[in-house]
Design a protein around this motif. Structure first.
Motif, PDB file in Angstrom:
ATOM      1  N   ARG A  27       0.850  -1.197   0.000  1.00 58.81           N
ATOM      2  CA  ARG A  27       0.000   0.000   0.000  1.00 58.81           C
ATOM      3  C   ARG A  27       0.883   1.242   0.000  1.00 58.81           C
ATOM      4  O   ARG A  27       0.640   2.186  -0.723  1.00 58.81           O
ATOM      5  N   HIS A  28       1.928   1.222   0.833  1.00 60.82           N
ATOM      6  CA  HIS A  28       2.858   2.343   0.905  1.00 60.82           C
ATOM      7  C   HIS A  28       3.560   2.533  -0.443  1.00 60.82           C
ATOM      8  O   HIS A  28       3.684   3.660  -0.929  1.00 60.82           O
ATOM      9  N   ARG A  30       2.494   1.710  -3.388  1.00 66.49           N
ATOM     10  CA  ARG A  30       1.532   2.233  -4.357  1.00 66.49           C
ATOM     11  C   ARG A  30       1.303   3.731  -4.124  1.00 66.49           C
ATOM     12  O   ARG A  30       1.243   4.511  -5.064  1.00 66.49           O
ATOM     13  N   ASP A  31       1.187   4.129  -2.855  1.00 66.82           N
ATOM     14  CA  ASP A  31       1.014   5.548  -2.538  1.00 66.82           C
ATOM     15  C   ASP A  31       2.211   6.362  -3.017  1.00 66.82           C
ATOM     16  O   ASP A  31       2.049   7.441  -3.590  1.00 66.82           O
ATOM     17  N   GLN A  32       3.400   5.839  -2.792  1.00 66.96           N
ATOM     18  CA  GLN A  32       4.611   6.534  -3.227  1.00 66.96           C
ATOM     19  C   GLN A  32       4.679   6.615  -4.750  1.00 66.96           C
ATOM     20  O   GLN A  32       5.035   7.648  -5.313  1.00 66.96           O
ATOM     21  N   ASP A  34       2.133   6.569  -6.846  1.00 67.12           N
ATOM     22  CA  ASP A  34       1.124   7.538  -7.295  1.00 67.12           C
ATOM     23  C   ASP A  34       1.607   8.970  -7.085  1.00 67.12           C
ATOM     24  O   ASP A  34       1.408   9.832  -7.942  1.00 67.12           O
ATOM     25  N   SER A  92      -5.978   3.781  -7.085  1.00 62.94           N
ATOM     26  CA  SER A  92      -5.661   2.920  -5.946  1.00 62.94           C
ATOM     27  C   SER A  92      -6.842   2.084  -5.547  1.00 62.94           C
ATOM     28  O   SER A  92      -7.939   2.445  -5.595  1.00 62.94           O
TER      29      SER A  92
END
Length: 92
Positions: A27-28, A30-32, A34, A92
């Motif tokens: 998740r982290h 993917r956030d980074q 994005d 996401s």
């Protein structure tokens, strides 16, 4: 002939299960990813990069990163994930 092998515990007993831990890491990541796709310059500003490193990151210049000593798989795999995320619309 079948053998029974005991599972070796590599993490402390009170650590979260591997699957939960890895899900959080993904998740982290993917956030980074994005954040990088949305605004590369703002993302690069979060790190202590010199002007050359920042330029290479902004352009995702994989061959030049490798020339500076980065292991080839790191920028290659990062770029592959970025391109895949962009194709998917990075939702996401």
């Amino acid at each position: 002939m079948l053998y029974h092998l005991e599972r070796v515990q590599h993490l402390p007993e009170d650590s979260p299960p591997y699957d939960d831990q890895r899900a959080g890491e993904q998740r982290h990541e993917r956030d980074q990813r994005d954040a990088f796709i949305e605004d590369r310059a703002a993302f690069a500003a979060l790190f202590s990069l010199d002007t050359i490193q920042e330029d290479l990151l902004l352009r995702m210049d994989v061959p030049a990163m490798v020339e500076l000593g980065v292991h080839p798989l790191i920028p290659f795999l990062a770029n592959m994930q970025i391109e895949r995320t962009q194709r998917e619309g990075h939702s996401s």
